[in-house]
Design a protein around this motif. Structure first.
Motif, PDB file in Angstrom:
ATOM      1  N   GLU A 389      -8.485  -9.578   1.081  1.00 56.97           N
ATOM      2  CA  GLU A 389      -7.100  -9.516   1.389  1.00 56.97           C
ATOM      3  C   GLU A 389      -6.213 -10.403   0.854  1.00 56.97           C
ATOM      4  O   GLU A 389      -5.056 -10.099   0.525  1.00 56.97           O
ATOM      5  N   THR A 432       2.111  -4.161   8.179  1.00 61.33           N
ATOM      6  CA  THR A 432       0.551  -4.063   8.024  1.00 61.33           C
ATOM      7  C   THR A 432       0.180  -2.883   9.175  1.00 61.33           C
ATOM      8  O   THR A 432       0.630  -3.131  10.236  1.00 61.33           O
ATOM      9  N   TYR A 498       0.687  -2.147   4.034  1.00 62.70           N
ATOM     10  CA  TYR A 498      -0.808  -2.401   3.655  1.00 62.70           C
ATOM     11  C   TYR A 498      -1.509  -1.938   5.088  1.00 62.70           C
ATOM     12  O   TYR A 498      -1.138  -2.401   6.207  1.00 62.70           O
ATOM     13  N   SER A 500      -4.882  -1.090   6.739  1.00 56.12           N
ATOM     14  CA  SER A 500      -6.891  -1.366   6.568  1.00 56.12           C
ATOM     15  C   SER A 500      -7.514  -0.842   7.600  1.00 56.12           C
ATOM     16  O   SER A 500      -7.342  -0.933   8.859  1.00 56.12           O
ATOM     17  N   ASP A 567     -12.971  -3.667   0.302  1.00 53.78           N
ATOM     18  CA  ASP A 567     -12.872  -5.099   0.400  1.00 53.78           C
ATOM     19  C   ASP A 567     -14.135  -5.506   0.015  1.00 53.78           C
ATOM     20  O   ASP A 567     -14.391  -6.742  -0.541  1.00 53.78           O
TER      21      ASP A 567
END
Length: 696
Positions: A389, A432, A498, A500, A567
């Motif tokens: 990240e 995010t 972003y 995740s 990731d």
């Protein structure tokens, strides 16, 4: 009288002969039985061993053990006599405590390392002789240092042995759950690990650990009060100096060319690319100590204000350290929105060489055919999410950081330049969206340093409590994450998100997908098949959500780029059965970038056609995206872009040119070496230094 004496003598002689016969016969008989049992029992593990080298290693141990038992049985009286004479010599008698220390250290190291190797999945195997010696020496040096401070030998030995065993257990746990050995910098985030300790251990196991810890501490108290071995202050100072010198010397052994050449010949060289294998050869303690010199950030030799400003001026157009105002360049940017979507533990199942009933990544593969696909090289193999990240959102490379560093927990302690700030200065609303809780990897405290406009924590947004790491980490789903991204796109004209996801996080023990039609076609052991089926179905669920996200932007008038990456690879519990099937685990770092460091890279847009696929490291993805958006990198990103023009991959142990050539850092062309020196200098200044290049 004579007759009586003769009779007595004969009686005595006959009795002695009889006793001698009755003593020898059972001894040989017991010896034969013992040897036969050893041979029978010894044949069992050999029959189960498939690797010839390991079988030969255990065979030598078996032969030596059998020979010792036989000799001790035959020569018991002689052995006892020799031992007593050895024990009574002045040297041994005077320093008997130290002799016991040497023997006990070697035995403990041998047992602990053997158990560790077994836990690595390499049993049956034995520690190397040199590894045992080096680890024993380190153990004795540590004991000597504590003894010098406390003047209690038994307590010092007990305390160090206890810490050593605890460290070895922690190493085994980390290997099992993160496929990585314990590093010195791990000590800095023990507190963070404790927050989700219950995920790995049941309450019964934790209670047993606490009881064992209490008993160990009680034992140390007894040793403290009962020790009687003492030394004078002069000898203690000398002992401490010699021991600390020995520890420092062993920490820097890998930096000594003659020692390194010996290690190379013995297949014990330092190699961080396969920490588990080389820890099995070198030993946990020696590997840990040899990592200490690399655990501190190295200051570039030319680091000073003038050099930083000169270097920055060559790339970022600084005039006396002042950047152009953001408003001056805002109007030159195209209005292209950006979504970076990270899927936890994402790999392409096709890389396994295992067949499935359907394609788990059907939507991602279709999008790659429409736009641009490829592979992204990540810093770690089966863990290190925040390091990936950090590279993605800053353009910095973790290959310049201490080995094993967890960037958010240990490195980021102040404002740093990021893509959020870069696009925020250009009028973008930045977000995010996280499926995981905010405390994980200290993100709640780190994100303000990264100029994130608005973090959205799905565990809080969808009404789930912000609780310590447990099964709730597997929720919310990627569908909920995609819904949040779509809502942002509908409310903002210019945005960067972003996102995740965490629904594909290990361990893959949940049972929701076991009835799914997506299954493994090739034969695997049942535990491995169940785990792999669960993983690919979790990935397929993420892929379906991403397909819906792409469909939304296909019909959107907003120019948008969607980047999908992972990731790291999934840390599968049955990795040897699953990954080993295709030979992935045997790939050498010296000849290629291993597949287990390559995750899917999708750069999709609703306004550009099909473009060439790309292979790049995570730190270069940022400027690669900016080039697709038509935005000129400035600030620190300018030097990243300059390096990207000459290198496709700059990652731990991997440097690759755009034409696919792997090169070592020692053989870099002079112009690329200068670029990397500038990159390292400006990254150090921005991340750890005085930030001279960033001051406005």
């Amino acid at each position: 009288m004579q007759s009586s004496l003769h009779a007595d003598g004969c009686s005595s002689l006959d009795s002695g002969t009889a006793n001698r016969h009755w003593t020898i016969a059972p001894a040989w008989f017991r010896l034969a039985i013992c040897a036969a049992l050893l041979l029978i029992l010894g044949a069992i593990p050999f029959a189960l061993i498939e690797t010839t080298d390991i079988s030969f290693l255990w065979g030598k141990l078996f032969v030596v053990s059998t020979a010792i038992v036989m000799l001790m049985t035959i020569l018991r009286a002689d052995a006892v006599s020799v031992w007593r004479r050895f024990r009574s010599t002045t040297t041994v008698k005077t320093h008997w405590n130290w002799w016991r220390l040497v023997i006990s250290s070697a035995v403990i190291v041998f047992v602990v390392e053997t158990c560790s190797i077994a836990s690595y999945g390499r049993f049956p195997a034995l520690p190397t002789a040199l590894g045992t010696v080096l680890n024993s020496l380190i153990l004795m040096c540590l004991i000597a240092v504590v003894f010098s401070a406390t003047n209690r030998l038994a307590f010092s030995a007990g305390a160090i042995y206890l810490i050593y065993v605890f460290g070895a257990i922690a190493n085994v746990i980390k290997v099992q759950y993160m496929s990585s050995v314990v590093r010195p910098l791990d000590l800095q985030y023990i507190e963070a690990f404790s927050e989700f300790f219950t995920l790995f251990f049941s309450h019964a196991v934790i209670a047993a650990m606490l009881i064992a810890a209490f008993l160990a501490l009680a034992g140390l108290v007894v040793l403290w009060r009962g020790g009687h071995y003492r030394l004078g202050p002069k000898f203690r100072i000398l002992l401490a100096t010699a021991s600390i010198g020995g520890l420092v010397g062993m920490a820097y052994m890998d930096s000594c060319p003659p020692v390194r050449s010996v290690f190379n010949r013995l297949a014990m060289r330092k190699n961080v690319s396969n920490g588990i294998m080389f820890t099995a050869r070198r030993g946990f303690l020696f590997e840990f100590v040899s990592d200490i010199p690399a655990s501190f950030p190295q200051v570039p030799t030319n680091y000073n204000k003038d050099e930083v400003l000169r270097t920055a001026g060559r790339y970022v157009g600084l005039q006396n350290g002042i950047q152009p105002p953001a408003a001056d360049i805002r109007t030159r940017d195209n209005e292209v929105n950006l979504v970076v979507y990270l899927v936890e533990s994402l790999m392409d199942p096709a890389d396994l060489g295992i067949r499935f009933t359907s394609d788990p990544l059907a939507n991602i593969h279709r999008a790659m055919q429409e736009s641009s696909g490829g592979r992204m090289v990540v810093p770690e193999e089966y863990h290190g999410s925040v390091n990936t990240e950090l590279e993605l959102v800053t353009g910095m490379t973790t290959s310049f950081l201490p080995r094993g560093a967890c960037s958010y927990v240990q490195i980021v302690k102040r404002d740093i330049p990021t893509l959020f700030e870069f696009l925020g200065d250009r009028g973008y609303a930045t977000f995010t969206v996280h499926s995981g809780p905010p405390y994980l990897y200290d993100r709640r405290h780190v994100y303000p340093f990264m100029h994130i406009g608005q973090p959205i924590w799905m565990t809080e947004t969808v009404g789930e409590p912000d609780v310590p790491y447990d099964a709730q980490m597997l929720r919310p789903s990627d569908e909920a994450l995609v819904n949040a991204v779509i809502k942002i796109s509908e409310r903002h004209r210019r945005f960067f998100v972003y996102a995740s996801g965490n629904a594909t996080h290990s361990p893959y023990t949940y049972e929701e997908y076991l009835g799914s039609s997506l299954d493994v076609c090739d034969p695997l052991p049942e535990p491995a098949r169940r785990e792999l089926k669960t993983y690919v179905n979790a990935v397929q669920a993420a892929d379906k959500a991403i397909g819906r996200l792409l469909d939304h932007f296909r019909s959107s008038p907003q120019k948008t780029i969607v980047v999908v990456i992972g990731d790291h690879w999934p840390p599968l519990a049955n990795s040897r059965e699953i990954y080993g099937k295709s030979g992935i685990l045997e790939e050498s770092y010296s000849s290629m970038i291993p597949r287990r460091r390559k995750v899917p890279l999708l750069v999709w847009s609703n306004f550009r056609g099909k473009e060439p696929d790309a292979v790049c490291s995570a730190n270069f993805v940022l400027t690669h995206i900016l080039s697709k958006m038509g935005i000129e990198p400035t600030g620190f990103l300018a030097v990243n872009n300059a390096v990207r023009s000459r290198l496709a991959v700059l990652s731990s142990d991997c440097i690759q040119t755009p034409d696919g050539r792997l090169i070592g850092e020692e053989s870099l062309p002079e112009d690329i070496a200068r670029l990397l020196d500038d990159y390292r200098l400006l990254q150090y200044d921005a991340l750890l230094g005085e930030q001279w290049s960033a001051k406005k």
